[in-house]
Design a protein around this motif. Structure first.
Motif, mmCIF file in Angstrom:
data_model
loop_
_atom_site.group_PDB
_atom_site.id
_atom_site.type_symbol
_atom_site.label_atom_id
_atom_site.label_comp_id
_atom_site.label_asym_id
_atom_site.label_seq_id
_atom_site.Cartn_x
_atom_site.Cartn_y
_atom_site.Cartn_z
ATOM 1 N N PRO A 9 10.833 4.093 -2.324
ATOM 2 C CA PRO A 9 10.038 3.124 -3.093
ATOM 3 C C PRO A 9 8.711 2.817 -2.390
ATOM 4 C CG PRO A 9 11.875 2.038 -1.995
ATOM 5 C CD PRO A 9 12.043 3.503 -1.758
ATOM 6 N N VAL A 11 6.154 -0.059 -1.483
ATOM 7 C CA VAL A 11 6.377 -1.492 -1.260
ATOM 8 C C VAL A 11 5.032 -2.205 -1.132
ATOM 9 C CG1 VAL A 11 7.419 -3.235 0.229
ATOM 10 C CG2 VAL A 11 8.543 -1.016 -0.053
ATOM 11 N N ASP A 13 3.618 -6.168 -0.416
ATOM 12 C CA ASP A 13 4.042 -7.496 0.036
ATOM 13 C C ASP A 13 2.949 -8.489 -0.314
ATOM 14 O OD1 ASP A 13 4.752 -9.784 1.335
ATOM 15 O OD2 ASP A 13 5.080 -8.851 3.303
ATOM 16 N N TYR A 17 0.405 -15.193 -1.985
ATOM 17 C CA TYR A 17 -0.579 -15.145 -3.067
ATOM 18 C C TYR A 17 -0.041 -15.905 -4.282
ATOM 19 C CZ TYR A 17 -3.273 -11.535 -0.696
ATOM 20 O OH TYR A 17 -4.048 -10.851 0.185
ATOM 21 N N PHE A 25 -2.069 -7.062 -8.168
ATOM 22 C CA PHE A 25 -1.629 -6.000 -7.257
ATOM 23 C C PHE A 25 -0.636 -5.070 -7.968
ATOM 24 C CE2 PHE A 25 -2.938 -8.903 -3.697
ATOM 25 C CZ PHE A 25 -3.870 -8.044 -3.139
ATOM 26 N N MET B 1 -3.888 -8.821 0.999
ATOM 27 C CA MET B 1 -2.475 -8.467 0.817
ATOM 28 C C MET B 1 -1.846 -8.167 2.162
ATOM 29 S SD MET B 1 -0.815 -5.512 -1.581
ATOM 30 C CE MET B 1 -1.143 -4.221 -0.429
ATOM 31 N N ASN B 2 -0.599 -8.491 2.297
ATOM 32 C CA ASN B 2 0.110 -8.173 3.521
ATOM 33 C C ASN B 2 0.340 -6.661 3.605
ATOM 34 O OD1 ASN B 2 0.272 -10.946 3.900
ATOM 35 N ND2 ASN B 2 2.120 -11.050 2.653
ATOM 36 N N HIS B 3 0.616 -6.195 4.812
ATOM 37 C CA HIS B 3 0.722 -4.756 5.010
ATOM 38 C C HIS B 3 1.902 -4.167 4.242
ATOM 39 C CE1 HIS B 3 4.315 -4.929 7.520
ATOM 40 N NE2 HIS B 3 3.810 -6.057 7.969
ATOM 41 N N GLU B 4 1.776 -2.912 3.890
ATOM 42 C CA GLU B 4 2.879 -2.234 3.228
ATOM 43 C C GLU B 4 3.913 -1.825 4.266
ATOM 44 O OE1 GLU B 4 1.164 0.961 1.004
ATOM 45 O OE2 GLU B 4 -0.428 -0.350 0.325
ATOM 46 N N SER B 5 5.101 -1.627 3.795
ATOM 47 C CA SER B 5 6.173 -1.242 4.709
ATOM 48 C C SER B 5 5.853 0.098 5.378
ATOM 49 C CB SER B 5 7.481 -1.119 3.920
ATOM 50 O OG SER B 5 8.395 -0.365 4.649
ATOM 51 N N GLU B 7 7.903 2.210 6.120
ATOM 52 C CA GLU B 7 8.806 3.201 5.543
ATOM 53 C C GLU B 7 8.303 3.695 4.196
ATOM 54 O OE1 GLU B 7 11.698 4.341 6.976
ATOM 55 O OE2 GLU B 7 10.921 3.264 8.715
ATOM 56 N N ALA B 8 7.454 2.908 3.567
ATOM 57 C CA ALA B 8 7.086 3.237 2.204
ATOM 58 C C ALA B 8 5.878 4.144 2.154
ATOM 59 C CB ALA B 8 6.765 1.946 1.455
ATOM 60 N N PRO B 9 5.813 4.957 1.101
ATOM 61 C CA PRO B 9 4.614 5.777 0.908
ATOM 62 C C PRO B 9 3.405 4.866 0.709
ATOM 63 C CG PRO B 9 6.379 6.422 -0.597
ATOM 64 C CD PRO B 9 6.800 5.155 0.039
ATOM 65 N N SER B 10 2.234 5.338 1.128
ATOM 66 C CA SER B 10 1.053 4.494 0.996
ATOM 67 C C SER B 10 0.567 4.503 -0.443
ATOM 68 C CB SER B 10 -0.051 5.006 1.903
ATOM 69 O OG SER B 10 -0.489 6.249 1.429
ATOM 70 N N LEU B 11 -0.061 3.445 -0.813
ATOM 71 C CA LEU B 11 -0.667 3.356 -2.126
ATOM 72 C C LEU B 11 -2.175 3.352 -1.924
ATOM 73 C CD1 LEU B 11 1.614 0.689 -3.786
ATOM 74 C CD2 LEU B 11 1.377 3.045 -4.515
ATOM 75 N N SER B 12 -2.750 4.537 -1.951
ATOM 76 C CA SER B 12 -4.193 4.606 -1.778
ATOM 77 C C SER B 12 -4.846 3.889 -2.955
ATOM 78 C CB SER B 12 -4.642 6.061 -1.733
ATOM 79 O OG SER B 12 -4.269 6.703 -2.924
ATOM 80 N N MET B 13 -6.081 3.562 -2.872
ATOM 81 C CA MET B 13 -6.829 2.795 -3.858
ATOM 82 C C MET B 13 -6.540 1.301 -3.734
ATOM 83 S SD MET B 13 -8.356 5.164 -5.719
ATOM 84 C CE MET B 13 -8.841 4.325 -7.232
ATOM 85 N N LEU B 14 -5.353 0.959 -3.281
ATOM 86 C CA LEU B 14 -5.003 -0.458 -3.288
ATOM 87 C C LEU B 14 -5.792 -1.239 -2.242
ATOM 88 C CD1 LEU B 14 -3.068 -1.547 -5.336
ATOM 89 C CD2 LEU B 14 -1.284 -1.623 -3.604
ATOM 90 N N THR B 18 -7.757 -4.566 -2.689
ATOM 91 C CA THR B 18 -7.408 -5.741 -1.910
ATOM 92 C C THR B 18 -8.656 -6.483 -1.452
ATOM 93 O OG1 THR B 18 -5.403 -4.675 -1.132
ATOM 94 C CG2 THR B 18 -6.191 -6.526 0.149
#
Lengths: 80, 517
Positions: A9, A11, A13, A17, A25, B1-5, B7-14, B18
């Motif tokens: 998944p 994620v 966070d 907010y 988001f 926004m707080n950092h992504e996990s 373990e998780a795939p990155s969400l580019s563009m976000l 942000t």
């Protein structure tokens, strides 16, 4: 982003907010996901819990669920 | 926004996205509501209630673009828009940034005791123009407001924090229901400054603020505010949201400990007050008043419930510019002031205002009646503004000119949260539901004898669960009894204090047809 569909998944966070930022988001993240990929959203804004799920359902996501994972913290899981 | 996990795939563009959100997140937010088909509102903070006619026009356009051409003046001098589409919120924030205003953070949606912010600081709407004011405190208010805007370190208070800063002799900012109030005063030696009161708040458990009997110079107001807000942020109660407001902390500390803390932190800047603050009895700046500027008057337009439309806002901006200064001012009683009018143009102005539906004649309670937006928030049982208007029209039809003798405040809230301040009104209505003929119908609990001015007091609940349709007759009976039985110039509040709850209720239940004249 890889051209492969991720089995893990994604994620985001967004704790801390208030409205409308968790929705924003989520909207943006869903645009980057491929079909069948899963997005998990961690949030602590109660109205957003409802609004984010409504948004995902209205926009054709395959499944939407939420669970409380801590003191005033929820995780929404969306399969696009 | 707080950092992504990790373990998780990155969400580019976000991340790029942000950045834009971060630019707004500490200054702009939407509030949550569930009524009239509106899910989210935009509460625009108008510091001291003062805005230019250009800003009024800009907000009118925003109301048209985002809020179906509808807007409301709130009891904290904000302008509130409804029906905001969350997907267009960033566009609205960009527009509002250009207008030059910010919004409430609306952290009350969080279920715990977190994310409280300093709400719009209310000030005398006639600051700088009222002939009776002790001094114009609006520059101080603007400075304090500016300090807190966009600072994340002050946006995680246990709950919202409400303040007033005023140099007015009237009680137009209702200092005794604020968490912290700066009240203009002249000390024994002639120096102008502020005395303070603290720990006020209404809601389901109303408490009147206590005077601190201290004196500070105007330029120290920011440092005092900062000290109190940081105290609340760092040591305020966070266990239960319902008990996290500053009034409970103040109650727990007590006035003596709180004042001692301020003196310890701020040293010689906290002096003893050696005079009694001298408030006028009035609350609102009713009707037409002379300004301190020669030949100028200011006109307060009674706007029940603060209801505006895009068309009305544009018309008022045009009239303000043609007759007076290019600005308007919003009051804590949901009214709007046109300042800087030439006194020799008043008659013509009155004619134009009448075309817009504003009559400057009539009973003063037109200016001192407030109603909450219960129909939008979803907690109320019905539209309190419509009901209040119906009650006022009924009283006018039955009592005619006798209403002109009444000096009272009438407040209608849809629920116990007291957004219309019903617990401190002469006549307060709190929405509830009642059983009637086996069905549930809207109703009101009736509070009498509260008072926002002079020696303030909390009203007593005289009747529980009057069906909404019957409230107007109950009030007609009470007010008629007052006019018939008052002693000399006895105020409505004093009249209510003279009788027991049972006696007042029996007056409300009387058949009144013969008693009105």
């Amino acid at each position: 982003m890889s051209s492969e569909i991720s089995s893990k998944p994604h994620v985001i966070d967004v704790r801390g907010y208030s409205c409308p930022y968790p929705q924003y988001f989520t909207m943006r993240a869903l645009r980057t996901l491929r079909e069948d990929e899963v997005l998990e959203i961690l949030l602590d804004n109660l109205p957003s819990l409802e609004i984010v799920q409504d948004y995902a359902r209205k926009h054709g996501c395959k499944s939407v669920s939420a669970e409380k994972i801590g003191d005033n913290v929820w995780k929404i899981t969306i399969r696009k | 926004m707080n950092h992504e996990s990790d373990e998780a795939p990155s969400l580019s563009m976000l991340s790029e996205y942000t950045d834009e959100i971060e630019r707004f997140a500490d200054r702009y937010a939407l509030g949550y509501e569930r009524g009239e088909g509106s899910n989210q509102f935009l509460r625009v903070k108008i510091p001291n209630g003062i805005l230019s006619t250009k800003q009024l026009r800009d907000l009118a356009e925003m109301a048209q673009t985002y809020g179906r051409g509808y807007a409301e003046i709130t009891t904290r001098q904000d302008i509130q828009l409804h029906w905001i589409d969350a997907e267009k919120a960033l566009e609205a924030f960009r527009d509002l940034e250009r207008v030059g205003f910010t919004t409430d953070k609306c952290g009350q949606a969080y279920p715990g005791a977190r994310y409280g912010d300093v709400r719009n600081i209310v000030g005398c709407p006639a600051a700088g123009i009222d002939r009776d004011e002790i001094f114009d405190a609006s520059p101080i208010l603007m400075k304090v407001t500016e300090f807190f805007v966009g600072k994340r370190t002050y946006q995680d208070l246990p709950r919202k924090f409400k303040m007033s800063i005023s140099g007015c002799k009237r009680n137009c900012t209702l200092p005794h229901i604020q968490d912290l109030a700066f009240i203009g005063v002249k000390n024994y030696d002639g120096r102008i400054g502020f005395t303070l009161s603290a720990g006020g708040g209404i809601g389901a458990e109303p408490k009147l603020a206590e005077p601190l009997d201290i004196f500070i110079e105007p330029e120290d107001a920011l440092e005092v505010t900062r000290t109190v807000v940081e105290l609340y942020r760092d040591y305020g109660p966070r266990i239960y949201k319902a008990k996290a407001r500053f009034k409970y902390m103040f109650e727990s500390w007590g006035r003596t400990k709180f004042t001692a803390y301020l003196k310890e932190r701020l040293g010689g800047r906290i002096e003893d007050l050696k005079v009694e603050p001298n408030f006028l009895e009035g609350v609102e700046h009713v009707g037409v008043n002379r300004q301190k500027q020669d030949g100028k008057i200011y006109v307060t337009l009674p706007i029940l419930g603060g209801i505006l439309s895009t068309a009305l806002m544009l018309s008022l901006a045009e009239i303000a510019e043609r007759y007076g200064w290019p600005e308007v001012r919003l009051t804590c009683f949901q009214n709007l002031i046109l300042p800087g009018i030439n006194d020799n143009e008043l008659l013509q102005l009155k004619k134009e205002l009448k075309v817009l539906g504003f009559d400057l004649e009539g009973p003063s309670y037109k200016w001192t009646t407030v109603a909450c937006p219960a129909n939008f928030c979803g907690k109320g049982v019905e539209n309190t503004k419509t009901r209040t208007l119906e009650i006022m029209k009924y009283l006018e039809s039955k009592m005619g000119d006798r209403l002109h003798d009444l000096r009272l405040t009438l407040s209608t809230s849809g629920c116990p949260n007291s957004c219309a301040r019903h617990v401190i009104a002469d006549v307060g209505l709190q929405g509830t539901v009642v059983r009637r003929d086996g069905e549930t119908v809207p109703g009101y609990n009736i509070y009498l004898g509260g008072g926002p001015a002079g020696n303030p007091s909390i009203g007593r609940i005289v009747k529980v669960g009057v069906a909404a349709e019957q409230v107007k007759d109950y009030l007609l009976n009470i007010l008629s009894a007052y006019l018939n039985r008052r002693v000399g110039c006895e105020s409505f509040r004093d009249f209510c204090r003279r009788y027991s709850i049972e006696e007042l209720d029996s007056m409300g239940l009387q058949i009144v047809e013969g008693e009105v004249n």
